[in-house]
Design an enzyme around this catalytic site. Structure first.
Site, PDB file in Angstrom:
ATOM      1  N   HIS A 268       0.856  -1.202   0.000  1.00  0.00           N
ATOM      2  CA  HIS A 268       0.000   0.000   0.000  1.00  0.00           C
ATOM      3  C   HIS A 268       0.887   1.245   0.000  1.00  0.00           C
ATOM      4  CE1 HIS A 268      -3.424   2.486   0.624  1.00  0.00           C
ATOM      5  NE2 HIS A 268      -3.757   2.199   1.862  1.00  0.00           N
ATOM      6  N   HIS A 309      -2.223  -2.292  -9.649  1.00  0.00           N
ATOM      7  CA  HIS A 309      -3.206  -1.643  -8.774  1.00  0.00           C
ATOM      8  C   HIS A 309      -4.477  -2.482  -8.775  1.00  0.00           C
ATOM      9  CE1 HIS A 309      -5.747   1.466  -6.993  1.00  0.00           C
ATOM     10  NE2 HIS A 309      -4.621   2.044  -6.615  1.00  0.00           N
ATOM     11  N   ASP A 367       2.792   5.413  -6.609  1.00  0.00           N
ATOM     12  CA  ASP A 367       4.036   5.277  -5.846  1.00  0.00           C
ATOM     13  C   ASP A 367       5.277   5.161  -6.711  1.00  0.00           C
ATOM     14  OD1 ASP A 367       1.960   3.471  -3.750  1.00  0.00           O
ATOM     15  OD2 ASP A 367       3.032   5.268  -3.125  1.00  0.00           O
TER      16      ASP A 367
HETATM   17  C1  SDX Z   1      -1.375   2.189  -3.311  1.00  0.00           C
HETATM   18  O1  SDX Z   1      -6.101   0.815  -3.234  1.00  0.00           O
HETATM   19  C2  SDX Z   1      -5.615   1.970  -3.455  1.00  0.00           C
HETATM   20  O2  SDX Z   1      -6.269   2.865  -3.973  1.00  0.00           O
HETATM   21  C3  SDX Z   1      -4.173   2.167  -3.001  1.00  0.00           C
HETATM   22  C4  SDX Z   1      -3.517   3.473  -3.415  1.00  0.00           C
HETATM   23  C5  SDX Z   1      -4.146   4.653  -2.701  1.00  0.00           C
HETATM   24  O3  SDX Z   1      -4.016   5.778  -3.216  1.00  0.00           O
HETATM   25  O4  SDX Z   1      -4.664   4.454  -1.574  1.00  0.00           O
HETATM   26  O5  SDX Z   1      -3.646   3.664  -4.808  1.00  0.00           O
HETATM   27  C6  SDX Z   1      -2.040   3.498  -3.046  1.00  0.00           C
HETATM   28  O6  SDX Z   1      -1.322   1.384  -2.423  1.00  0.00           O
HETATM   29  C7  SDX Z   1      -0.876   1.887  -4.697  1.00  0.00           C
HETATM   30  C8  SDX Z   1      -0.319   0.431  -4.825  1.00  0.00           C
HETATM   31  C9  SDX Z   1       1.098   0.427  -4.286  1.00  0.00           C
HETATM   32  N1  SDX Z   1       1.625  -0.943  -4.166  1.00  0.00           N
HETATM   33  C10 SDX Z   1       2.608  -1.363  -4.995  1.00  0.00           C
HETATM   34  O7  SDX Z   1       3.094  -0.698  -5.905  1.00  0.00           O
HETATM   35  C11 SDX Z   1       3.134  -2.765  -4.634  1.00  0.00           C
HETATM   36  C12 SDX Z   1       3.282  -3.598  -5.921  1.00  0.00           C
HETATM   37  N2  SDX Z   1       1.944  -3.866  -6.435  1.00  0.00           N
HETATM   38  C13 SDX Z   1       1.265  -5.006  -5.986  1.00  0.00           C
HETATM   39  O8  SDX Z   1       1.683  -5.741  -4.937  1.00  0.00           O
HETATM   40  C14 SDX Z   1      -0.154  -5.209  -6.488  1.00  0.00           C
HETATM   41  O9  SDX Z   1      -0.197  -4.779  -7.775  1.00  0.00           O
HETATM   42  C15 SDX Z   1      -1.229  -4.533  -5.669  1.00  0.00           C
HETATM   43  C16 SDX Z   1      -1.155  -4.917  -4.225  1.00  0.00           C
HETATM   44  C17 SDX Z   1      -1.126  -3.054  -5.794  1.00  0.00           C
HETATM   45  C18 SDX Z   1      -2.575  -4.981  -6.237  1.00  0.00           C
HETATM   46  O10 SDX Z   1      -2.680  -6.338  -5.996  1.00  0.00           O
HETATM   47  P1  SDX Z   1      -4.011  -7.161  -6.428  1.00  0.00           P
HETATM   48  O11 SDX Z   1      -5.043  -6.257  -6.970  1.00  0.00           O
HETATM   49  O12 SDX Z   1      -4.388  -8.032  -5.277  1.00  0.00           O
HETATM   50  O13 SDX Z   1      -3.521  -7.997  -7.659  1.00  0.00           O
HETATM   51  P2  SDX Z   1      -2.888  -9.443  -7.569  1.00  0.00           P
HETATM   52  O14 SDX Z   1      -1.882  -9.479  -6.463  1.00  0.00           O
HETATM   53  O15 SDX Z   1      -3.995 -10.437  -7.583  1.00  0.00           O
HETATM   54  O16 SDX Z   1      -2.078  -9.500  -8.954  1.00  0.00           O
HETATM   55  C19 SDX Z   1      -2.715  -9.920 -10.158  1.00  0.00           C
HETATM   56  C20 SDX Z   1      -1.587 -10.529 -10.982  1.00  0.00           C
HETATM   57  C21 SDX Z   1      -0.811 -11.618 -10.233  1.00  0.00           C
HETATM   58  O17 SDX Z   1      -0.257 -12.477 -11.210  1.00  0.00           O
HETATM   59  P3  SDX Z   1      -1.074 -13.895 -11.551  1.00  0.00           P
HETATM   60  O18 SDX Z   1      -1.295 -14.610 -10.245  1.00  0.00           O
HETATM   61  O19 SDX Z   1      -2.352 -13.464 -12.231  1.00  0.00           O
HETATM   62  O20 SDX Z   1      -0.133 -14.632 -12.484  1.00  0.00           O
HETATM   63  O21 SDX Z   1      -0.615  -9.517 -11.299  1.00  0.00           O
HETATM   64  C22 SDX Z   1       0.630  -9.857 -10.692  1.00  0.00           C
HETATM   65  C23 SDX Z   1       0.346 -10.873  -9.603  1.00  0.00           C
HETATM   66  O22 SDX Z   1       1.466 -11.702  -9.381  1.00  0.00           O
HETATM   67  N3  SDX Z   1       1.178  -8.609 -10.130  1.00  0.00           N
HETATM   68  C24 SDX Z   1       2.451  -8.237 -10.204  1.00  0.00           C
HETATM   69  C25 SDX Z   1       2.515  -6.965  -9.595  1.00  0.00           C
HETATM   70  N4  SDX Z   1       1.291  -6.612  -9.158  1.00  0.00           N
HETATM   71  C26 SDX Z   1       0.466  -7.637  -9.488  1.00  0.00           C
HETATM   72  N5  SDX Z   1       3.534  -8.865 -10.719  1.00  0.00           N
HETATM   73  C27 SDX Z   1       4.712  -8.181 -10.627  1.00  0.00           C
HETATM   74  N6  SDX Z   1       4.851  -6.952 -10.062  1.00  0.00           N
HETATM   75  C28 SDX Z   1       3.779  -6.315  -9.539  1.00  0.00           C
HETATM   76  N7  SDX Z   1       3.910  -5.112  -8.968  1.00  0.00           N
END
Ligand code: SDX
Length: 432
Positions: A268, A309, A367
């Site tokens: 997050h 996201h 971010d």
């Molecule tokens: C913020 O919610 C909000 O609005 C938050 C925010 C706000 O203003 O409050 O916008 C602020 O928190 C932004 C997000 C910051 N976090 C990151 O940058 C951390 C890296 N990103 C992730 O961990 C992930 O993308 C999330 C947590 C942001 C979202 O996760 P989800 O929606 O639960 O998606 P998921 O984990 O189910 O991923 C779907 C697929 C998966 O692959 P498969 O299982 O389908 O093969 O996408 C892949 C994941 O492995 N994936 C990534 C990835 N993010 C998702 N693979 C590599 N790198 C990534 N960053």
């Protein structure tokens, strides 16, 4: 909200189909109202992570993840970032409209009236190790505000709610800057009410008693824009935490402290700090592919920080604005060849051409660039998430206030799908 239709749930177990209202808001997906589902069917819905669940209705922020749209009270974030300042946005999120000049003057003065901390609270900092993470300090000190402001804890009183809102908006910059000063062993700098919100924060962060401090107007504007971009974001994890804490009647200071705790996580708000550390670890364009492969490797739970996201399946509009702010700040500071910024631009380009990211609609989020901008502003990496918390406080307070002022709001109490051991007796060996 209006009822647009009815969803029929056929359980195929001989019981009559269940009719569930379908409700429409003003924008975005309709919802199936399942409030009576358990009473009518004995069933719960199941949605870990709330991928398909609307936890509440709200009039504050709207996101269209497919189109990359973000609106605060109907205004596009791009227009607010260009034409307004953070105090305008605070007023907008709290009251639903942008302030008139007179309203802004009164609102700004009310906030400034609360910018100092009670001197006894200052002593809380010395209880922390100097190298404590600033977010640990923020959680503690913001929660401790509850111990000092007994005159504004009656959450059913709109005047108390407004007082608490003023105090939180006004004191978070002071608390955040003091966490930094404590960390580096410099004297605290008191707020200067003659300065704007962003300028005052930079003054508290970077001025020292021995020298005159003049903030660069480009830096002030850049920080003000960063605060606007982080102000609110619908029902994200930390806002949902604040709402859930507030639903029990907890005071707003305790609720915001809970929100800060949730925001700290690297999935997050902690992603901005993690993203900068990732860029420093990548170090050179030649190593980008190595990290891309790690992020794609199912055996490795490594993720590209600042990418992906839950809602945006298009470029996060805030990431675009943050990238523009990067250009402005780095050019102003003569850092246009900044190594990490060039690395980030290249990483974004390569990832967005890779089918793994394209197929999963993984784009840079807020971010991805915010760490580079903040680093260019002279803000240490460990402070990035604290500044996110400072900016998001207005969103948390607006969402909390919207919830507690709804006479129909209830305590949030989700259920579960139990998969544990079925009922059994304690072994005889325990029975005396
Ligand atoms: C913020 O919610 C909000 O609005 C938050 C925010 C706000 O203003 O409050 O916008 C602020 O928190 C932004 C997000 C910051 N976090 C990151 O940058 C951390 C890296 N990103 C992730 O961990 C992930 O993308 C999330 C947590 C942001 C979202 O996760 P989800 O929606 O639960 O998606 P998921 O984990 O189910 O991923 C779907 C697929 C998966 O692959 P498969 O299982 O389908 O093969 O996408 C892949 C994941 O492995 N994936 C990534 C990835 N993010 C998702 N693979 C590599 N790198 C990534 N960053």
């Amino acid at each position: 909200m209006t009822q647009r239709g009815t969803a029929i749930l056929n359980l195929n177990n001989g019981s009559a189909p269940i009719e569930l209202p379908v409700l429409s808001g003003t924008m975005g997906p309709d919802v199936i109202d399942i409030r009576k589902l358990h009473a009518q069917s004995g069933l719960f819905t199941y949605d870990p992570g709330f991928l398909s669940t609307a936890s509440n209705s709200s009039t504050i922020t709207f996101i269209d993840g497919d189109k990359g749209i973000l609106l605060y009270r109907g205004y596009p974030i791009e227009q607010l970032a260009l034409h307004c300042d953070f105090v305008d946005v605070c007023y907008l999120l709290l009251h639903g409209e942008l302030p008139t000049p007179d309203q802004k003057k009164t609102f700004d003065a009310a906030i400034k009236n609360h910018s100092m901390l009670n001197e006894q609270l200052v002593r809380f900092y010395s209880g922390f190790r100097r190298d404590a993470h600033p977010m640990a300090v923020m959680v503690g000190v913001v929660g401790a505000l509850s111990a000092f402001y007994h005159d504004s804890l009656n959450i059913s009183d709109p005047v108390h709610r407004e007082q608490s809102a003023f105090r939180l908006i006004a004191k978070l910059p002071t608390i955040t800057a003091m966490a930094y000063k404590y960390n580096i062993g410099q004297p605290y700098v008191y707020p200067q009410n003659s300065l704007s919100y962003a300028e005052n924060f930079l003054h508290m962060m970077f001025s020292v008693p021995t020298e005159k401090y003049e903030a660069n107007p480009v830096i002030v504007r850049a920080l003000d824009r960063i605060l606007i971009l982080h102000a609110d974001h619908e029902q994200n994890a930390s806002t949902s935490t604040v709402r859930l804490a507030g639903s029990s009647g907890a005071n707003p200071f305790a609720c915001v402290s809970a929100g800060i705790s949730c925001l700290w996580g690297p999935a997050h708000g902690g992603a901005n700090e993690a993203c900068l550390r990732m860029l420093e670890e990548i170090g050179d364009v030649s190593r980008i592919d190595e990290f891309i492969q790690r992020a794609k490797n199912k055996e490795d739970n490594y993720r590209l920080m600042g990418f992906g996201h839950r809602v945006y399946k298009n470029m996060d509009p805030r990431a675009k604005l943050m990238r523009e702010t990067c250009h402005e700040v780095l050019n102003e500071l003569g850092l246009h060849n900044d190594r990490l910024f060039k690395l980030a631009l290249q990483l974004e380009k390569i990832a967005l051409e890779d089918d793994y990211f394209i197929s999963r609609k993984l784009y840079p989020n807020v971010d991805f660039y915010s760490g580079i901008v903040q680093r260019a502003l002279g803000i240490p990496t460990s402070m990035f998430t604290a500044i996110f918390a400072m900016a998001r406080t207005i969103g948390w307070v607006a969402q909390w206030s919207e919830m507690v002022s709804d006479p129909d709001h209830k305590i949030g109490r989700p259920r579960q799908l139990y998969t544990g051991t079925t009922m059994r007796d304690v072994p005889g060996s325990y029975i005396k």
